[in-house]
Design an enzyme around this catalytic site. Structure first.
Site, PDB file in Angstrom:
ATOM      1  N   TYR A 111      -9.254   1.330  -0.794  1.00 51.85           N
ATOM      2  CA  TYR A 111      -8.417   0.135  -0.598  1.00 51.85           C
ATOM      3  C   TYR A 111      -7.697   0.203   0.742  1.00 51.85           C
TER       4      TYR A 111
ATOM      5  N   THR B 202      -0.560  -3.821   4.285  1.00 55.45           N
ATOM      6  CA  THR B 202       0.146  -2.909   3.394  1.00 55.45           C
ATOM      7  C   THR B 202       0.628  -1.660   4.128  1.00 55.45           C
ATOM      8  N   ASP B 203       1.674  -1.031   3.586  1.00 50.84           N
ATOM      9  CA  ASP B 203       2.137   0.243   4.160  1.00 50.84           C
ATOM     10  C   ASP B 203       1.140   1.373   3.897  1.00 50.84           C
ATOM     11  N   GLU B 204       0.185   1.136   2.967  1.00 47.92           N
ATOM     12  CA  GLU B 204      -0.749   2.212   2.618  1.00 47.92           C
ATOM     13  C   GLU B 204      -1.670   2.585   3.770  1.00 47.92           C
TER      14      GLU B 204
ATOM     15  N   ASP C 146      -3.883  12.579 -12.904  1.00 43.37           N
ATOM     16  CA  ASP C 146      -3.453  11.922 -11.667  1.00 43.37           C
ATOM     17  C   ASP C 146      -4.586  11.083 -11.057  1.00 43.37           C
ATOM     18  N   ARG C 147      -4.168  10.072 -10.284  1.00 45.73           N
ATOM     19  CA  ARG C 147      -5.107   9.268  -9.487  1.00 45.73           C
ATOM     20  C   ARG C 147      -5.695  10.185  -8.392  1.00 45.73           C
TER      21      ARG C 147
ATOM     22  N   TYR D 155     -10.616 -27.301 -13.966  1.00 47.41           N
ATOM     23  CA  TYR D 155     -11.281 -27.543 -12.681  1.00 47.41           C
ATOM     24  C   TYR D 155     -12.774 -27.807 -12.826  1.00 47.41           C
TER      25      TYR D 155
ATOM     26  N   ILE E 295     -13.716 -16.404   0.743  1.00 47.81           N
ATOM     27  CA  ILE E 295     -13.461 -16.342   2.190  1.00 47.81           C
ATOM     28  C   ILE E 295     -14.629 -15.738   2.964  1.00 47.81           C
TER      29      ILE E 295
ATOM     30  N   THR F 222     -14.604  -8.088   0.756  1.00 42.55           N
ATOM     31  CA  THR F 222     -13.533  -9.080   0.934  1.00 42.55           C
ATOM     32  C   THR F 222     -12.547  -8.655   2.021  1.00 42.55           C
TER      33      THR F 222
ATOM     34  N   ASN G 139       5.518  -1.739  -1.727  1.00 39.38           N
ATOM     35  CA  ASN G 139       5.157  -2.219  -3.073  1.00 39.38           C
ATOM     36  C   ASN G 139       6.006  -3.404  -3.517  1.00 39.38           C
TER      37      ASN G 139
ATOM     38  N   PHE H  73      -0.924 -12.752  -7.089  1.00 40.27           N
ATOM     39  CA  PHE H  73       0.497 -12.454  -7.325  1.00 40.27           C
ATOM     40  C   PHE H  73       1.397 -12.890  -6.142  1.00 40.27           C
TER      41      PHE H  73
ATOM     42  N   LYS I 209      -8.107  -2.096   4.176  1.00 37.85           N
ATOM     43  CA  LYS I 209      -6.998  -2.871   4.766  1.00 37.85           C
ATOM     44  C   LYS I 209      -6.771  -2.419   6.216  1.00 37.85           C
TER      45      LYS I 209
ATOM     46  N   GLU J   3      -8.968  -7.655  -2.283  1.00 34.54           N
ATOM     47  CA  GLU J   3      -8.967  -6.798  -3.471  1.00 34.54           C
ATOM     48  C   GLU J   3      -7.786  -5.865  -3.256  1.00 34.54           C
TER      49      GLU J   3
HETATM   50  P1  NAD Z   1      -3.729  -9.952  -6.013  1.00 37.36           P
HETATM   51  O1  NAD Z   1      -4.857  -9.036  -6.362  1.00 37.36           O
HETATM   52  O2  NAD Z   1      -2.732 -10.312  -7.041  1.00 37.36           O
HETATM   53  O3  NAD Z   1      -4.318 -11.328  -5.459  1.00 37.36           O
HETATM   54  C1  NAD Z   1      -5.407 -11.389  -4.581  1.00 37.36           C
HETATM   55  C2  NAD Z   1      -5.941 -12.824  -4.587  1.00 37.36           C
HETATM   56  O4  NAD Z   1      -7.027 -12.903  -3.654  1.00 37.36           O
HETATM   57  C3  NAD Z   1      -6.479 -13.261  -5.952  1.00 37.36           C
HETATM   58  O5  NAD Z   1      -6.017 -14.559  -6.258  1.00 37.36           O
HETATM   59  C4  NAD Z   1      -7.999 -13.250  -5.749  1.00 37.36           C
HETATM   60  O6  NAD Z   1      -8.667 -14.192  -6.566  1.00 37.36           O
HETATM   61  C5  NAD Z   1      -8.090 -13.594  -4.273  1.00 37.36           C
HETATM   62  N1  NAD Z   1      -9.352 -13.141  -3.676  1.00 37.36           N
HETATM   63  C6  NAD Z   1      -9.894 -11.896  -3.775  1.00 37.36           C
HETATM   64  N2  NAD Z   1     -11.079 -11.876  -3.118  1.00 37.36           N
HETATM   65  C7  NAD Z   1     -11.250 -13.102  -2.578  1.00 37.36           C
HETATM   66  C8  NAD Z   1     -12.278 -13.692  -1.789  1.00 37.36           C
HETATM   67  N3  NAD Z   1     -13.363 -13.005  -1.410  1.00 37.36           N
HETATM   68  N4  NAD Z   1     -12.148 -14.993  -1.425  1.00 37.36           N
HETATM   69  C9  NAD Z   1     -11.069 -15.719  -1.804  1.00 37.36           C
HETATM   70  N5  NAD Z   1     -10.071 -15.208  -2.564  1.00 37.36           N
HETATM   71  C10 NAD Z   1     -10.170 -13.920  -2.943  1.00 37.36           C
HETATM   72  O7  NAD Z   1      -3.055  -9.311  -4.736  1.00 37.36           O
HETATM   73  P2  NAD Z   1      -1.522  -9.323  -4.277  1.00 37.36           P
HETATM   74  O8  NAD Z   1      -0.832  -8.186  -4.906  1.00 37.36           O
HETATM   75  O9  NAD Z   1      -1.012 -10.699  -4.429  1.00 37.36           O
HETATM   76  O10 NAD Z   1      -1.715  -8.975  -2.730  1.00 37.36           O
HETATM   77  C11 NAD Z   1      -1.879 -10.010  -1.762  1.00 37.36           C
HETATM   78  C12 NAD Z   1      -2.025  -9.389  -0.393  1.00 37.36           C
HETATM   79  O11 NAD Z   1      -0.873  -8.610  -0.092  1.00 37.36           O
HETATM   80  C13 NAD Z   1      -3.203  -8.428  -0.250  1.00 37.36           C
HETATM   81  O12 NAD Z   1      -3.759  -8.611   1.023  1.00 37.36           O
HETATM   82  C14 NAD Z   1      -2.593  -7.046  -0.378  1.00 37.36           C
HETATM   83  O13 NAD Z   1      -3.348  -6.094   0.324  1.00 37.36           O
HETATM   84  C15 NAD Z   1      -1.242  -7.276   0.252  1.00 37.36           C
HETATM   85  N6  NAD Z   1      -0.152  -6.409  -0.218  1.00 37.36           N
HETATM   86  C16 NAD Z   1       0.131  -6.294  -1.545  1.00 37.36           C
HETATM   87  C17 NAD Z   1       1.216  -5.530  -1.956  1.00 37.36           C
HETATM   88  C18 NAD Z   1       1.575  -5.384  -3.422  1.00 37.36           C
HETATM   89  O14 NAD Z   1       2.473  -4.593  -3.734  1.00 37.36           O
HETATM   90  N7  NAD Z   1       0.962  -6.114  -4.334  1.00 37.36           N
HETATM   91  C19 NAD Z   1       2.005  -4.859  -1.006  1.00 37.36           C
HETATM   92  C20 NAD Z   1       1.673  -4.980   0.342  1.00 37.36           C
HETATM   93  C21 NAD Z   1       0.605  -5.778   0.727  1.00 37.36           C
HETATM   94  O1  DAU Z   2       2.348   0.056  -1.040  1.00 37.78           O
HETATM   95  C1  DAU Z   2       1.788  -1.234  -1.127  1.00 37.78           C
HETATM   96  C2  DAU Z   2       0.695  -1.243  -2.161  1.00 37.78           C
HETATM   97  O2  DAU Z   2       1.330  -1.164  -3.428  1.00 37.78           O
HETATM   98  C3  DAU Z   2      -0.202  -2.469  -2.082  1.00 37.78           C
HETATM   99  O3  DAU Z   2      -0.875  -2.478  -0.860  1.00 37.78           O
HETATM  100  C4  DAU Z   2      -1.212  -2.489  -3.235  1.00 37.78           C
HETATM  101  O4  DAU Z   2      -1.952  -3.688  -3.217  1.00 37.78           O
HETATM  102  C5  DAU Z   2      -0.453  -2.386  -4.540  1.00 37.78           C
HETATM  103  O5  DAU Z   2      -1.378  -2.299  -5.604  1.00 37.78           O
HETATM  104  C6  DAU Z   2       0.467  -1.167  -4.539  1.00 37.78           C
HETATM  105  O6  DAU Z   2      -0.296   0.055  -4.561  1.00 37.78           O
HETATM  106  P1  DAU Z   2       0.147   1.303  -5.485  1.00 37.78           P
HETATM  107  O7  DAU Z   2      -1.056   2.115  -5.738  1.00 37.78           O
HETATM  108  O8  DAU Z   2       1.343   1.968  -4.938  1.00 37.78           O
HETATM  109  O9  DAU Z   2       0.603   0.464  -6.798  1.00 37.78           O
HETATM  110  P2  DAU Z   2       0.383   0.721  -8.361  1.00 37.78           P
HETATM  111  O10 DAU Z   2       1.226  -0.280  -9.065  1.00 37.78           O
HETATM  112  O11 DAU Z   2      -1.059   0.796  -8.723  1.00 37.78           O
HETATM  113  O12 DAU Z   2       1.016   2.154  -8.549  1.00 37.78           O
HETATM  114  C7  DAU Z   2       2.356   2.435  -8.195  1.00 37.78           C
HETATM  115  C8  DAU Z   2       2.612   3.905  -8.456  1.00 37.78           C
HETATM  116  O13 DAU Z   2       2.566   4.135  -9.876  1.00 37.78           O
HETATM  117  C9  DAU Z   2       1.565   4.818  -7.864  1.00 37.78           C
HETATM  118  O14 DAU Z   2       2.209   6.021  -7.452  1.00 37.78           O
HETATM  119  C10 DAU Z   2       0.619   5.115  -9.019  1.00 37.78           C
HETATM  120  C11 DAU Z   2       1.537   5.084 -10.222  1.00 37.78           C
HETATM  121  N1  DAU Z   2       0.934   4.594 -11.491  1.00 37.78           N
HETATM  122  C12 DAU Z   2       0.248   3.424 -11.476  1.00 37.78           C
HETATM  123  C13 DAU Z   2      -0.291   2.930 -12.642  1.00 37.78           C
HETATM  124  C14 DAU Z   2      -1.078   1.624 -12.645  1.00 37.78           C
HETATM  125  C15 DAU Z   2       1.130   5.307 -12.657  1.00 37.78           C
HETATM  126  O15 DAU Z   2       1.790   6.362 -12.660  1.00 37.78           O
HETATM  127  N2  DAU Z   2       0.602   4.823 -13.823  1.00 37.78           N
HETATM  128  C16 DAU Z   2      -0.122   3.655 -13.845  1.00 37.78           C
HETATM  129  O16 DAU Z   2      -0.616   3.273 -14.949  1.00 37.78           O
END
Ligand code: NAD
Ligand code: DAU
Length: 349
Positions: free
Chosen positions: A155, A130-132, A286-287, A347, A63, A103, A184, A11, A159, A87
């Protein structure tokens, strides 16, 4: 610049690559290394691959595979690394932590070692985090760069471990690193396991909208294009050894966010539905260990690098909803898993 982007088919990585090649003065070459887990979809960048064939290369690799990654570093003369690969889904980490440890920790370590062995050549290793890692906030306060690490899920713990390793390589070996911890993200190409795309797609389809617990958990939402801009700013001007927190200055309770998505979709004339979509909201179990509140203090990146989020949530949500409506084929293929067969055809993997 020969920029290694890990996880560039996911993403944020794919949005970042698109941003760099189409909206900035970046004039180097991008080598996107991604092993294509369920979350990686090279179709996200198929147009980029066609238009920038001289400046964009995709390599399918894990990687964690040190020997193969060494060949990539040397063959492409990698000098800058932007490390997204991870992940990333908290719920999956609760169900099956193994891949997260592998990973997020071992994969990051592998890249750090490869970079350390090529220290003379490496200009920058930027680690995306991440802020997590900071755990959960109470009703008040913000995460700053000096907040203590208190991760609560497999997770976020994985991180956090990777962040510590990156800093250790700076302090011990002088590897030129920068780090960013972001809140997020949402926007186009997000895999529909995450809250916003899941709610959009279910609301469009008239399916239940599963909200965890009481729905009062708070996240700080950032449009992915704003995150990309922050990352490019850090790559260009960030100080070696520094960490930058990136946030949207946009705290919302999950339930309010879901209601807002429902209202926007209800108001789209072309998508009339017989009942208000918020009737689809269903509170579910809840999670485990669900963090209550995240909120970023982004004053450091604002002061030092003049970055600030630009996209108001209403606009970002409208654009995101519009993207999912207009890219139904992408959605169908991702949901059905059909993009796997595209990977095989395209590919030959
Ligand atoms: P995503 O899950 O959409 O994408 C992760 C990508 O990494 C995928 O394309 C996957 O195929 C690849 N990948 C996973 N394992 C791998 C491996 N062993 N070798 C090579 N490629 C591999 O994740 P995202 O939401 O795009 O997040 C990207 C980065 O940003 C992550 O490091 C995540 O922790 C961080 N991040 C995400 C968010 C968020 O809200 N999504 C917020 C803060 C930080
Ligand atoms: O804060 C940054 C993080 O944000 C990133 O590091 C992570 O990669 C990313 O996945 C995200 O984590 P969250 O757990 O906050 O995101 P998620 O979209 O899974 O959930 C957002 C909030 O919504 C969380 O409080 C859980 C809740 N939720 C999530 C899902 C999937 C629901 O209530 N229902 C749902 O079905």
């Amino acid at each position: 610049m020969n920029l290694l982007v890990t996880g560039g088919s996911g993403f944020i990585g794919s949005n970042f690559i698109r941003y760099l090649l189409t909206e900035t003065d970046f004039n180097g070459r991008i080598i996107n290394v991604d092993c294509l887990t369920y979350a990686g979809n090279p179709e996200n960048l198929s147009d980029i691959e066609a238009h920038f064939s001289d400046r964009y290369v995709f390599v399918k690799e894990d990687i964690c595979h040190q020997e193969e990654m060494a060949k990539i570093f040397d063959y492409y003369s990698i000098d800058v690394i932007c490390h997204f690969a991870a992940e990333s889904h908290v719920d999956r980490s609760i169900a099956a932590p193994d891949a997260f440890v592998q990973t997020n920790i071992f994969g990051t370590y592998t890249l750090l070692e490869l970079a350390r062995k090529r220290m003379h050549h490496i200009k920058r290793f930027h680690h995306i985090s991440t802020d997590e890692v900071y755990g959960s906030l109470g009703k008040s306060g913000y995460f700053s760069e000096t907040s203590p690490y208190q991760p609560t899920s497999p997770y976020s713990a994985s991180k956090a471990a990777s962040d510590h390793l990156v800093r250790a390589y700076f302090h011990t070996y002088g590897l030129p690193v920068t780090l960013s911890n972001c809140s997020n993200n949402y926007g186009p190409y997000q895999f529909p396991e995450k809250l916003i795309p899941l709610m959009i797609l279910n609301a469009l389809a008239g399916k239940p909208l599963p909200v965890y617990g009481d729905g009062r958990n708070i996240r700080d939402w950032l449009y992915v294009r704003d995150h990309s801009a922050a990352l490019w700013t850090i790559l260009e001007n960030g100080e070696i050894g520094e960490t930058y927190n990136i946030g949207g200055n946009c705290e919302l309770e999950n339930i309010r966010l879901v209601e807002q998505i429902c209202e926007i979709i209800d108001n789209l004339e072309t998508l009339q539905f017989n009942t208000p979509r918020k009737d689809l909201i269903t509170f579910v179990t809840d999670r485990p260990g669900h963090d209550r509140r995240y909120a970023i203090d982004a004053s450091k990146i604002k002061a030092d690098l003049k970055w600030a989020p630009k996209t108001p949530i209403e606009q970002g949500l409208r654009e995101t909803i519009g993207w999912y409506i207009n890219n139904q084929e992408w959605v169908n293929r991702v949901i059905s898993g059909e993009y796997r067969s595209w990977i095989e055809q395209h590919y030959n993997f």
